[in-house]
Design an enzyme around this catalytic site. Structure first.
Site, PDB file in Angstrom:
ATOM      1  N   LEU A 182       0.875  -1.164   0.000  1.00  0.00           N
ATOM      2  CA  LEU A 182       0.000   0.000   0.000  1.00  0.00           C
ATOM      3  C   LEU A 182       0.912   1.213   0.000  1.00  0.00           C
ATOM      4  O   LEU A 182       1.899   1.248   0.749  1.00  0.00           O
ATOM      5  CB  LEU A 182      -0.897   0.034   1.243  1.00  0.00           C
ATOM      6  CG  LEU A 182      -2.028  -0.995   1.342  1.00  0.00           C
ATOM      7  CD1 LEU A 182      -2.748  -0.843   2.678  1.00  0.00           C
ATOM      8  CD2 LEU A 182      -3.023  -0.836   0.196  1.00  0.00           C
ATOM      9  N   ASP A 183       0.609   2.206  -0.823  1.00  0.00           N
ATOM     10  CA  ASP A 183       1.533   3.328  -0.908  1.00  0.00           C
ATOM     11  C   ASP A 183       1.468   4.214   0.338  1.00  0.00           C
ATOM     12  O   ASP A 183       0.601   4.059   1.200  1.00  0.00           O
ATOM     13  CB  ASP A 183       1.337   4.132  -2.201  1.00  0.00           C
ATOM     14  CG  ASP A 183       0.029   4.896  -2.256  1.00  0.00           C
ATOM     15  OD1 ASP A 183      -0.316   5.548  -1.262  1.00  0.00           O
ATOM     16  OD2 ASP A 183      -0.640   4.881  -3.313  1.00  0.00           O
ATOM     17  N   TYR A 184       2.404   5.143   0.419  1.00  0.00           N
ATOM     18  CA  TYR A 184       2.612   6.001   1.584  1.00  0.00           C
ATOM     19  C   TYR A 184       1.330   6.710   2.020  1.00  0.00           C
ATOM     20  O   TYR A 184       1.059   6.844   3.216  1.00  0.00           O
ATOM     21  CB  TYR A 184       3.691   7.024   1.215  1.00  0.00           C
ATOM     22  CG  TYR A 184       4.174   7.901   2.336  1.00  0.00           C
ATOM     23  CD1 TYR A 184       5.067   7.416   3.291  1.00  0.00           C
ATOM     24  CD2 TYR A 184       3.790   9.238   2.415  1.00  0.00           C
ATOM     25  CE1 TYR A 184       5.549   8.226   4.309  1.00  0.00           C
ATOM     26  CE2 TYR A 184       4.257  10.057   3.434  1.00  0.00           C
ATOM     27  CZ  TYR A 184       5.138   9.548   4.374  1.00  0.00           C
ATOM     28  OH  TYR A 184       5.599  10.366   5.377  1.00  0.00           O
ATOM     29  N   ASN A 185       0.534   7.159   1.053  1.00  0.00           N
ATOM     30  CA  ASN A 185      -0.672   7.935   1.340  1.00  0.00           C
ATOM     31  C   ASN A 185      -1.960   7.110   1.292  1.00  0.00           C
ATOM     32  O   ASN A 185      -3.050   7.674   1.161  1.00  0.00           O
ATOM     33  CB  ASN A 185      -0.775   9.115   0.371  1.00  0.00           C
ATOM     34  CG  ASN A 185       0.314  10.142   0.602  1.00  0.00           C
ATOM     35  OD1 ASN A 185       0.604  10.490   1.744  1.00  0.00           O
ATOM     36  ND2 ASN A 185       0.940  10.605  -0.466  1.00  0.00           N
ATOM     37  N   THR A 186      -1.831   5.800   1.368  1.00  0.00           N
ATOM     38  CA  THR A 186      -2.995   4.909   1.386  1.00  0.00           C
ATOM     39  C   THR A 186      -3.025   4.148   2.704  1.00  0.00           C
ATOM     40  O   THR A 186      -1.995   3.665   3.173  1.00  0.00           O
ATOM     41  CB  THR A 186      -2.951   3.915   0.207  1.00  0.00           C
ATOM     42  OG1 THR A 186      -2.929   4.640  -1.023  1.00  0.00           O
ATOM     43  CG2 THR A 186      -4.171   2.999   0.226  1.00  0.00           C
TER      44      THR A 186
END
Length: 235
Positions: free
Chosen positions: A102-106
């Site tokens: 999951l990316d940094y902002n998710t």
């Protein structure tokens, strides 16, 4: 034992990441760099990863569900010193690694394990397991845009497979949408909505297959139940 499995059982990385280490020339057997996929490790062989000798050991498999907060990297370590998801499970007595990312902002559901075989199976393209996301996107999500998302969109040299789309709430300036996809390309959900003209403002993964985040609090984790583990093994 295959080299990628040996590395996974040593707790260094998942089998998929182990393949990358091998391809990049980071692995040696008996002081010789090995880049061939499928190489077998024989009894008495000395295996090194990044200059450090490793040993595959039998270990009790651990399966964790984490509700990942924003601002954490889905990685074992980060060269920029940012917090990683492993910081949130530091009290677990096992060398865990994430299944997928999951990316940094998710935020949302992330599975972690020390079972390299399961991690490899669940991230292999042939396994069509749905990941469910809830997104707040800018603007109006028209029927035409929904159809495009459902039938596949070009996100930059890659056309996505068919997706399931459900508009939960449509406001004047934004919409809340549930999206289900089987793939896991880097920032795929954000790129899919951008491709049809809607920018993602908030994004959370709420389920992986039949495993749901439920009431698990942000930043907290729990061990999977035996039933959930069996479900993943059958995927």
């Amino acid at each position: 034992m295959r080299l990628n499995k040996y590395i996974a059982q040593a707790g260094i990385a998942s089998r998929r990441k182990a393949d990358e280490l091998i391809q990049n020339g980071n692995v040696k057997i008996n002081r010789m760099t090995v880049k061939e996929m499928g190489t077998e490790v024989q009894e008495g062989d000395v295996v090194e990863v990044n200059g450090r000798e490793i040993e595959a050991v039998a270990k009790k498999p651990v399966y964790i569900m984490l509700n990942k907060p924003l601002g954490y990297i889905t990685s074992v370590s980060d060269e920029k010193g940012r917090p990683t998801v492993l910081d949130l499970v530091a009290d677990v007595d096992a060398r865990l690694f994430p299944i997928g990312r999951l990316d940094y902002n998710t935020s949302g559901l992330l599975l972690l394990t020390n079972d390299g075989d399961m991690a490899y199976r669940l991230t292999h393209p042939k396994h069509q397991i749905y990941k469910t996301y809830r997104a707040r996107v800018s603007g109006v999500l028209s029927r035409e845009r929904i159809n495009r998302l459902q039938n596949g969109v070009d996100i930059g040299g890659f056309v996505t497979s068919k997706a399931k789309v459900k508009v939960i709430k449509q406001g004047e300036r934004s919409a809340i949408v549930e999206l289900q996809i089987t793939e896991g390309k880097n920032r795929q959900v954000r790129k899919m909505f951008a491709a049809v003209g809607n920018k993602v403002q908030e994004l959370e993964r709420t389920a992986v297959g039949e495993l749901y985040l439920g009431r698990l609090m942000v930043g907290h984790y729990r061990k999977l139940t035996p039933k959930e583990i069996e479900y993943l093994k059958d995927c």
